[in-house]
Design a protein around this motif. Structure first.
Motif, mmCIF file in Angstrom:
data_model
loop_
_atom_site.group_PDB
_atom_site.id
_atom_site.type_symbol
_atom_site.label_atom_id
_atom_site.label_comp_id
_atom_site.label_asym_id
_atom_site.label_seq_id
_atom_site.Cartn_x
_atom_site.Cartn_y
_atom_site.Cartn_z
ATOM 1 N N GLN A 182 9.282 9.429 -3.143
ATOM 2 C CA GLN A 182 8.347 9.870 -4.177
ATOM 3 C C GLN A 182 8.304 8.897 -5.353
ATOM 4 O O GLN A 182 7.236 8.629 -5.911
ATOM 5 N N ARG A 183 9.438 8.377 -5.729
ATOM 6 C CA ARG A 183 9.491 7.456 -6.870
ATOM 7 C C ARG A 183 8.825 6.120 -6.554
ATOM 8 O O ARG A 183 8.238 5.486 -7.433
ATOM 9 N N ILE A 184 8.932 5.707 -5.318
ATOM 10 C CA ILE A 184 8.456 4.378 -4.929
ATOM 11 C C ILE A 184 7.011 4.407 -4.444
ATOM 12 O O ILE A 184 6.230 3.490 -4.713
ATOM 13 N N GLY A 185 6.658 5.448 -3.742
ATOM 14 C CA GLY A 185 5.332 5.511 -3.123
ATOM 15 C C GLY A 185 5.365 5.199 -1.649
ATOM 16 O O GLY A 185 4.321 5.131 -0.983
ATOM 17 N N GLY A 186 6.548 5.017 -1.111
ATOM 18 C CA GLY A 186 6.753 4.750 0.307
ATOM 19 C C GLY A 186 8.233 4.864 0.606
ATOM 20 O O GLY A 186 9.071 4.751 -0.300
ATOM 21 N N PRO A 187 8.608 5.102 1.858
ATOM 22 C CA PRO A 187 10.016 5.305 2.199
ATOM 23 C C PRO A 187 10.820 4.002 2.221
ATOM 24 O O PRO A 187 10.290 2.937 2.564
ATOM 25 N N GLY A 242 0.813 -1.209 0.000
ATOM 26 C CA GLY A 242 0.000 0.000 0.000
ATOM 27 C C GLY A 242 0.846 1.259 0.000
ATOM 28 O O GLY A 242 1.951 1.285 0.564
ATOM 29 N N VAL A 243 0.327 2.303 -0.646
ATOM 30 C CA VAL A 243 1.043 3.562 -0.755
ATOM 31 C C VAL A 243 1.316 4.138 0.643
ATOM 32 O O VAL A 243 0.441 4.138 1.514
ATOM 33 N N GLY A 244 2.540 4.605 0.816
ATOM 34 C CA GLY A 244 2.936 5.194 2.084
ATOM 35 C C GLY A 244 3.597 4.232 3.036
ATOM 36 O O GLY A 244 4.230 4.652 4.014
ATOM 37 N N GLU A 245 3.462 2.933 2.779
ATOM 38 C CA GLU A 245 4.068 1.934 3.665
ATOM 39 C C GLU A 245 5.580 1.853 3.429
ATOM 40 O O GLU A 245 6.040 1.921 2.288
ATOM 41 N N PRO A 246 6.372 1.685 4.473
ATOM 42 C CA PRO A 246 7.831 1.602 4.315
ATOM 43 C C PRO A 246 8.265 0.265 3.721
ATOM 44 O O PRO A 246 7.583 -0.744 3.869
ATOM 45 N N VAL A 247 9.402 0.296 3.061
ATOM 46 C CA VAL A 247 10.007 -0.911 2.497
ATOM 47 C C VAL A 247 11.333 -1.129 3.210
ATOM 48 O O VAL A 247 12.248 -0.300 3.117
ATOM 49 N N ALA A 291 12.086 -2.969 -7.418
ATOM 50 C CA ALA A 291 11.573 -4.005 -6.514
ATOM 51 C C ALA A 291 10.727 -3.397 -5.400
ATOM 52 O O ALA A 291 9.703 -3.973 -4.985
ATOM 53 N N ALA A 292 11.120 -2.227 -4.899
ATOM 54 C CA ALA A 292 10.363 -1.571 -3.831
ATOM 55 C C ALA A 292 8.997 -1.105 -4.323
ATOM 56 O O ALA A 292 7.998 -1.198 -3.602
ATOM 57 N N ARG A 293 8.936 -0.601 -5.551
ATOM 58 C CA ARG A 293 7.636 -0.226 -6.129
ATOM 59 C C ARG A 293 6.691 -1.419 -6.139
ATOM 60 O O ARG A 293 5.500 -1.289 -5.826
ATOM 61 N N ASN A 294 7.221 -2.560 -6.533
ATOM 62 C CA ASN A 294 6.388 -3.760 -6.576
ATOM 63 C C ASN A 294 5.919 -4.156 -5.178
ATOM 64 O O ASN A 294 4.805 -4.659 -5.016
ATOM 65 N N LYS A 295 6.780 -3.955 -4.181
ATOM 66 C CA LYS A 295 6.377 -4.253 -2.809
ATOM 67 C C LYS A 295 5.253 -3.315 -2.344
ATOM 68 O O LYS A 295 4.337 -3.727 -1.641
ATOM 69 N N VAL A 296 5.326 -2.062 -2.764
ATOM 70 C CA VAL A 296 4.324 -1.078 -2.336
ATOM 71 C C VAL A 296 3.027 -1.211 -3.136
ATOM 72 O O VAL A 296 1.929 -1.257 -2.568
ATOM 73 N N HIS A 297 3.158 -1.290 -4.458
ATOM 74 C CA HIS A 297 1.980 -1.236 -5.324
ATOM 75 C C HIS A 297 1.480 -2.614 -5.768
ATOM 76 O O HIS A 297 0.368 -2.724 -6.294
#
Length: 445
Positions: free
Chosen positions: A46-51, A14-19, A336-342
């Motif tokens: 910003q690029r990932i959607g979460g820190p 989910g957006v905003g969740e940390p990786v 990889a982090a984008r995929n974890k978030v989105h």
């Protein structure tokens, strides 16, 4: 029981969740990854959607000074770090094969996506690692394993996925390119240029993996696997290094309009019956001085792709070093982090073609042969007849004086490697040939 459909569904955190990030190794590359993660943390968010949150760095010696890295982030227990619940991604920048393989497999099986810069590991165990990633429905990224900052793994996996790639060739080792380029520009010998490369930090204290071609062979295996959708390992790659290249070879090449580069060459071959196979090889190669790869200087890398629809493409840039490699690692972390978030996964391993690996003797190539022969009437005709008997035609023959003997430099037309090698072997045994000084393959025309 988990079904295939359940395994392939990945809704994301989910957006905003940390990786959470775990980094294995804090050498030249690991340090730069940590530094850049901190320096550009807001951009990455910003690029990932979460820190991105660094959860720990595994090192072999916790007592060693690590600059500004907080001590509570250091651990000498890599496996425990991997198994932590707050770790989503594992970055492996240790090097070697056996120990990193154990750690990477453990991370994948624990449901962590993995980013690695380890070409030897990927070249040796891509099948095993890919299967583990698929089973756990996680990502396996390795852009940094080939040519550091030069983006070539991604384009082969994604941008060119709709094309038919015919060949991938290139300069994928900065150390050997520095040595050969310096020999070409200064006329110096191999030993002197290796010493300079070592002094400047381009060559390791033990340069064997570079100068014998093993580093390039690992990268060739990865490139061939991606380009031709076929499993290729480093053991499938013919490998020959640059240690026998002399200043005389460089000078002869220049006179003929060529330069010498250590090339990784991956090709799709089609025989007379229409059957396709794959060839992957690494060796010193003469290329015309007007070829795009001939202008690649110093420690730079370049990869040349020929595809049916896209035509000829070249990827060029820094192929080694802490910053360039860290750039590629961070690109993979963001993906990889984008995929974890989105949610979702990156393109995985594709080996559907499953083409056979061609016997090296069946590979078509050309030879540039430098030999010393008896200086007498009829020798040229006899040399030509040896090639003709094997069905090999000669493109050029150049004769120079060599004391009491004559120096012949022969360039052949394309023939099978086995026929060319057999002819050279016969020449070495001939009484009219005093010595075969060098045999270098020729490509790019």
């Amino acid at each position: 029981m988990t079904t295939t459909a359940q395994r392939t569904y990945n809704p994301g955190k989910g957006v905003g969740e940390p990786v959470g990030i775990a980094i294995l190794g804090h050498g030249t590359v690991g340090r730069e990854v940590v530094r850049l993660m901190h320096e550009y943390s807001e951009d990455f968010t910003q690029r990932i959607g979460g820190p991105l949150e660094l959860k720990g760095v595994a090192v072999s010696d916790k007592e060693k000074h690590r600059g500004t890295l907080a001590e509570d982030l250091l651990t000498d227990d890599a496996m425990s770090l991997i198994e932590r619940d707050d770790v989503d991604l594992v970055v492996e920048v240790i090097g070697g094969i056996d120990y990193p393989r154990k750690l990477v497999l453990a991370a994948l099986k624990a449901g962590k996506s993995v980013i690695t810069a380890n070409k030897a590991l990927v070249a040796a165990h891509a099948a095993e690692l890919s299967e583990a990633a698929d089973a756990a429905n996680v990502d396996l990224y390795f852009e940094a394993a080939v040519a550091a900052a030069i983006p070539v793994v991604g384009p082969l996996r994604r941008s060119l996925a709709g094309d038919q790639i015919e060949s991938v060739s290139g300069i994928v080792n900065g150390t050997t390119n520095f040595i050969l380029d310096a020999m070409d520009s200064t006329g110096a010998n191999y030993d002197d240029m290796l010493a300079e490369a070592t002094a400047l930090g381009y060559a390791e204290a033990d340069p064997t993996a570079d100068v014998e071609g093993y580093d390039a062979a690992s990268k060739a295996a990865i490139l061939a696997s991606l380009a031709f959708h076929t499993r290729v390992t480093a053991d499938d790659v013919y490998c020959e290094g640059i240690t026998n290249i002399t200043s005389q070879d460089i000078e002869a090449a220049k006179k003929a309009g060529y330069t010498i580069k250590l090339l990784a060459i991956c090709e799709k071959l089609t025989d007379a019956e229409g059957k396709k196979s794959i060839s992957a090889r690494v060796h010193p190669t003469l290329i015309p001085r007007e070829h795009p790869l001939a202008s690649v200087s110093k420690s730079f890398n370049a990869i040349f792709v020929e595809a049916e629809a896209a035509g000829r493409l070249m990827f060029y840039g820094n192929g080694a070093g802490g910053n360039p490699t860290a750039s590629a690692v961070l690109g993979d972390i963001v993906g990889a982090a984008r995929n974890k978030v989105h949610g979702g996964r990156a393109p995985g391993d594709s080996t559907y073609a499953n083409l056979p690996i061609a016997d090296f003797g069946e590979v078509p190539t050309r030879y540039h042969i430098d030999m010393e022969v008896i200086d007498r009437t009829g020798v040229l005709a006899e040399i030509a007849s040896r090639f003709s008997a094997e069905g090999i035609s000669l493109r050029t023959v150049r004769q120079e004086e060599a004391g009491e003997n004559a120096r012949l430099i022969v360039v052949t037309h394309t023939a099978l490697e086995s026929d060319l090698a057999r002819t050279v072997s016969q020449l070495q045994e001939s009484e009219i040939v005093k010595s075969v000084n060098s045999v270098i393959r020729l490509e790019g025309e």
